[in-house]
Design a protein around this motif. Sequence first.
Motif, PDB file in Angstrom:
ATOM      1  N   UNK A  97     -11.895 -27.797  -5.746  1.00  0.00           N
ATOM      2  CA  UNK A  97     -13.781 -28.846  -5.511  1.00  0.00           C
ATOM      3  C   UNK A  97     -14.044 -28.388  -6.707  1.00  0.00           C
ATOM      4  N   UNK A  98     -14.515 -26.819  -6.844  1.00  0.00           N
ATOM      5  CA  UNK A  98     -15.041 -26.380  -7.990  1.00  0.00           C
ATOM      6  C   UNK A  98     -14.475 -26.043  -9.254  1.00  0.00           C
ATOM      7  N   UNK A  99     -13.266 -26.744  -9.600  1.00  0.00           N
ATOM      8  CA  UNK A  99     -12.509 -26.694 -10.388  1.00  0.00           C
ATOM      9  C   UNK A  99     -13.076 -27.969 -11.491  1.00  0.00           C
ATOM     10  N   UNK A 100     -13.248 -29.323 -10.417  1.00  0.00           N
ATOM     11  CA  UNK A 100     -13.374 -30.980 -10.684  1.00  0.00           C
ATOM     12  C   UNK A 100     -14.943 -31.020 -10.782  1.00  0.00           C
ATOM     13  N   UNK A 101     -16.103 -29.861 -10.265  1.00  0.00           N
ATOM     14  CA  UNK A 101     -17.095 -30.392  -9.979  1.00  0.00           C
ATOM     15  C   UNK A 101     -17.691 -29.688 -11.520  1.00  0.00           C
ATOM     16  N   UNK A 102     -18.914 -29.867 -11.783  1.00  0.00           N
ATOM     17  CA  UNK A 102     -20.340 -30.068 -13.119  1.00  0.00           C
ATOM     18  C   UNK A 102     -19.952 -28.406 -13.044  1.00  0.00           C
ATOM     19  N   UNK A 103     -20.054 -27.967 -14.164  1.00  0.00           N
ATOM     20  CA  UNK A 103     -20.173 -26.350 -14.543  1.00  0.00           C
ATOM     21  C   UNK A 103     -21.480 -26.312 -14.839  1.00  0.00           C
ATOM     22  N   UNK A 104     -22.835 -27.493 -14.916  1.00  0.00           N
ATOM     23  CA  UNK A 104     -23.771 -27.221 -15.316  1.00  0.00           C
ATOM     24  C   UNK A 104     -24.680 -26.997 -13.797  1.00  0.00           C
ATOM     25  N   UNK A 105     -23.941 -27.369 -12.696  1.00  0.00           N
ATOM     26  CA  UNK A 105     -24.822 -27.562 -11.518  1.00  0.00           C
ATOM     27  C   UNK A 105     -24.017 -26.657 -10.421  1.00  0.00           C
ATOM     28  N   UNK A 118     -24.099 -22.261  -9.149  1.00  0.00           N
ATOM     29  CA  UNK A 118     -25.324 -21.827  -9.146  1.00  0.00           C
ATOM     30  C   UNK A 118     -24.342 -20.493  -9.490  1.00  0.00           C
ATOM     31  N   UNK A 119     -25.301 -19.036  -9.581  1.00  0.00           N
ATOM     32  CA  UNK A 119     -24.268 -18.088 -10.211  1.00  0.00           C
ATOM     33  C   UNK A 119     -23.321 -17.138  -8.788  1.00  0.00           C
ATOM     34  N   UNK A 120     -23.814 -17.646  -8.166  1.00  0.00           N
ATOM     35  CA  UNK A 120     -23.112 -17.219  -6.200  1.00  0.00           C
ATOM     36  C   UNK A 120     -21.237 -18.185  -6.133  1.00  0.00           C
ATOM     37  N   UNK A 121     -22.109 -19.595  -7.061  1.00  0.00           N
ATOM     38  CA  UNK A 121     -20.393 -19.885  -7.281  1.00  0.00           C
ATOM     39  C   UNK A 121     -20.258 -20.134  -9.092  1.00  0.00           C
ATOM     40  N   UNK A 122     -19.864 -19.426  -9.331  1.00  0.00           N
ATOM     41  CA  UNK A 122     -19.683 -18.540 -10.711  1.00  0.00           C
ATOM     42  C   UNK A 122     -19.195 -17.628 -10.473  1.00  0.00           C
ATOM     43  N   UNK A 123     -19.778 -16.835  -9.610  1.00  0.00           N
ATOM     44  CA  UNK A 123     -19.207 -15.761  -9.629  1.00  0.00           C
ATOM     45  C   UNK A 123     -18.401 -15.042  -8.353  1.00  0.00           C
ATOM     46  N   UNK A 124     -18.264 -16.186  -7.671  1.00  0.00           N
ATOM     47  CA  UNK A 124     -17.463 -16.490  -6.865  1.00  0.00           C
ATOM     48  C   UNK A 124     -16.437 -17.194  -7.026  1.00  0.00           C
ATOM     49  N   UNK A 125     -15.925 -18.243  -7.749  1.00  0.00           N
ATOM     50  CA  UNK A 125     -15.089 -18.500  -8.342  1.00  0.00           C
ATOM     51  C   UNK A 125     -13.805 -17.713  -9.184  1.00  0.00           C
ATOM     52  N   UNK A 126     -14.653 -16.611 -10.369  1.00  0.00           N
ATOM     53  CA  UNK A 126     -13.890 -15.848 -10.926  1.00  0.00           C
ATOM     54  C   UNK A 126     -13.184 -14.797  -9.943  1.00  0.00           C
ATOM     55  N   UNK A 127     -14.067 -13.745  -9.071  1.00  0.00           N
ATOM     56  CA  UNK A 127     -13.243 -13.805  -8.089  1.00  0.00           C
ATOM     57  C   UNK A 127     -12.539 -14.618  -6.994  1.00  0.00           C
ATOM     58  N   UNK A 128     -12.454 -15.491  -6.266  1.00  0.00           N
ATOM     59  CA  UNK A 128     -11.799 -15.472  -5.942  1.00  0.00           C
ATOM     60  C   UNK A 128     -10.819 -16.441  -6.674  1.00  0.00           C
ATOM     61  N   UNK A 129     -10.978 -17.964  -7.670  1.00  0.00           N
ATOM     62  CA  UNK A 129      -9.983 -18.369  -8.073  1.00  0.00           C
ATOM     63  C   UNK A 129      -8.849 -17.403  -9.567  1.00  0.00           C
ATOM     64  N   UNK A 130     -10.265 -17.232 -10.117  1.00  0.00           N
ATOM     65  CA  UNK A 130      -9.459 -16.524 -11.726  1.00  0.00           C
ATOM     66  C   UNK A 130      -8.538 -15.214 -11.782  1.00  0.00           C
TER      67      UNK A 130
END
Length: 56
Positions: A28-36, A38-50
């Motif tokens: 879901x996060x990969x398909x969403x607009x990265x400009x929207x 939050x800092x928590x979203x970016x941190x968690x995406x890096x931690x859990x998905x990358x």
Amino acid sequence: MKKILILLPIVFLFGCEPERGSDAWCEKMEKSDKGNWTLNDARDFTKYCVLNQKPE
């Protein structure tokens, strides 16, 4: 009774959200607009998905 009618749609909206860090959440996060994000979203995406760390 009015409180239940007001809260019921809110519960359904949040109940359908995939668990943060799950494969569905990552997709879901990969398909969403990265400009929207939050800092928590970016941190968690890096931690859990990358870095592929599992949520606790």
